[in-house]
Design an enzyme around this catalytic site. Structure first.
Site, mmCIF file in Angstrom:
data_model
loop_
_atom_site.group_PDB
_atom_site.id
_atom_site.type_symbol
_atom_site.label_atom_id
_atom_site.label_comp_id
_atom_site.label_asym_id
_atom_site.label_seq_id
_atom_site.Cartn_x
_atom_site.Cartn_y
_atom_site.Cartn_z
ATOM 1 N N GLU A 1 -1.047 -16.783 62.699
ATOM 2 C CA GLU A 1 -1.443 -15.824 61.608
ATOM 3 C C GLU A 1 -1.856 -14.514 61.985
ATOM 4 O O GLU A 1 -3.214 -14.102 62.108
ATOM 5 C CB GLU A 1 -2.734 -16.436 60.721
ATOM 6 C CG GLU A 1 -1.974 -17.879 59.898
ATOM 7 C CD GLU A 1 -3.008 -18.352 59.061
ATOM 8 O OE1 GLU A 1 -2.795 -19.283 58.373
ATOM 9 O OE2 GLU A 1 -4.547 -17.849 59.135
ATOM 10 N N GLU B 1 0.884 -25.240 58.527
ATOM 11 C CA GLU B 1 -0.442 -25.558 57.614
ATOM 12 C C GLU B 1 -0.083 -25.673 56.377
ATOM 13 O O GLU B 1 0.545 -24.824 55.760
ATOM 14 C CB GLU B 1 -1.605 -24.472 58.065
ATOM 15 C CG GLU B 1 -1.740 -24.511 59.384
ATOM 16 C CD GLU B 1 -3.048 -23.510 59.801
ATOM 17 O OE1 GLU B 1 -3.670 -23.018 58.601
ATOM 18 O OE2 GLU B 1 -3.000 -23.040 60.789
#
Length: 451
Positions: free
Chosen positions: A165, A351
């Site tokens: 991320e 995720e």
């Protein structure tokens, strides 16, 4: 009828080092930027720290046994850079690296495929002091660190990811200051985003020199939708938000360009990088990882910064404890979009999860979390939908294996499939963990069971 999952589809859970390991300075590890950030008054809810977290550093074998009990076939973890290189560069800390060698060996001994993430936000503090992600030297520092990890572990780790991320690091760490290192500057955020992508490219190149398996990039995507009565201004604002959050990292890594909208987003803060420098960010990778939690329905808001965008809560929507709407259809749509826009790369959901209210302690040895069970069922079904629409899906990793330190939110929000009593550190698999175990054991057939 649902499309069956491929026989070699990976069923996993994901975690990150600072959120679960504890013992951050043990065995010669160096200080990380997060170790310092949590000690800054007012930065983390409740003054919580990762000093103990889930104590995974000392309980690793038992935790892997729990993974085996749940039937996981894969585990995504991150490596703490400051454990491996306490000074950020140069000297390798054999004890710190040894922890990850033991973890990988334990996973393999239990039939669990390791996926290692090189950087999940925790940077050696000594490098932060030298500019951190603002420094033009960071891509080289990252590649050197990555090569140390590759040489030690690639004989046993078949799947690697460079960054987790990058948008969060740039936006929350340097644009808004909510996460480490706590800066607040559009000028810095624009530079950091570029340095992160340079580091990703350098890390992949380092892997090609010594690695034998596969390496990819993990991004978080939040689709930006508009309401049915949207104005042109609303639609334009959504386009800017999509460029800033969703395309700012994928486009350079996979297309060799930055979205044109970033010039408007950053204004005079946009560096307008040389085209050849941007093109150099495009380095072939083996797969993409998607971290998906929610969508956003947005409207134009000229008072908002840095984007003229305001999210709109949807009537009748189901929202998590973090205020995120449960919207599995957007997961399917995002996977198909990634497949179509970026050339059909293999995809992993790296995720996917939700924080709901869970009892603070197990009751009669059980923790019931029906909303999380529903979340898992609908989102894994969305992965099947994406497969039916052509996406090349290779695995699904629930976030997270454990309740853990949820960064600036401290221990107040629980994402885990396994409940952790942070006083005793007792692990108790929740109903969602048992449900996920059934899904894994049935290779997806349990999705048709009511939640």
């Amino acid at each position: 009828m649902r499309q069956p999952f491929p026989p070699d589809f990976l069923w996993g859970c994901a975690t990150s080092a600072y959120q679960i390991e504890g013992s951050p300075l043990a065995d010669g590890a160096g200080v990380s930027n997060w170790h310092r950030f949590v000690r800054t008054p007012g930065r983390v809810a409740g003054g919580d720290t990762g000093d103990v977290a889930c104590d995974h550093y000392r309980r690793m074998k038992d935790d892997v046994a729990l993974m085996r009990e749940l039937g996981l076939t894969a585990y995504r973890f991150s490596i703490a850079w400051s454990r491996v290189l306490p000074e950020g560069r140069g000297r390798v800390n054999a004890a710190g690296l040894g922890f990850y060698e033991r973890l990988v060996d334990e996973l393999l001994a239990n039939g669990i495929t390791p996926m290692a993430t090189l950087h999940h936000w925790d940077l050696p503090a000594v490098l932060d002091d030298r500019g951190g992600w603002l420094s033009p030297d960071m891509p080289g520092w990252f590649a050197d660190y990555a090569q140390v990890c590759f040489k030690a572990l690639d004989d046993r780790v078949p799947l690697w990811t460079t960054l987790n991320e990058p948008w969060v690091i740039a936006d929350q760490g340097y644009m808004h200051g909510n996460l480490a290192p706590g800066h607040k500057s559009a000028y810095e955020a624009a530079i950091v985003a570029h340095r992160l992508m340079q580091a990703h490219a350098a890390g992949v190149q380092a892997y090609r020199a010594v690695g034998r398996h596969k390496i990819g990039l993990v991004v978080n995507i939040e689709p930006k939708h508009v309401a049915p009565d949207a104005t042109d201004a609303d639609r334009h604002a959504a386009q800017l938000a999509d460029a800033y959050m969703n395309r700012q990292y994928l486009d350079p890594a996979l297309l060799g360009t930055y979205p044109d909208e970033l010039r408007e987003v950053f204004g005079e803060a946009w560096p307008d990088w040389p085209a050849a420098e941007v093109q150099a960010l495009k380095v072939p990778i083996d797969f993409l990882g998607l971290n998906y939690y929610t969508r956003a329905v947005v409207r134009h808001d000229p008072k908002a910064w840095p984007l003229p965008v305001a999210p709109q809560r949807q009537p009748g929507g189901i929202y998590t404890e973090t205020g995120w709407e449960l919207h599995p259809q957007s997961l399917a749509d995002t996977l198909v979009w990634m497949h179509e826009r970026y050339g059909g790369l293999p995809l992993y959901v790296t995720e996917n999860g939700a924080a709901f209210y869970d009892p603070p302690a197990a009751i009669n040895g059980e923790v019931n979390d029906p909303l999380r069970v529903h979340y898992l069922r609908t989102h894994i079904a969305a992965v099947q939908d994406a497969m039916a629409r052509g996406a090349d899906m290779r695995g699904y990793f629930a976030w997270s294996l454990f309740d853990n330190l949820e960064w600036a939110l401290g221990f107040a929000k629980r994402f885990g499939l396994v409940h952790v009593d942070f006083q005793t550190l007792q692990r108790t698999p929740k109903a969602s963990a048992r449900y996920y175990a059934d899904v894994i054991a049935s290779h997806g057939a349990a999705l048709d069971q009511p939640s």
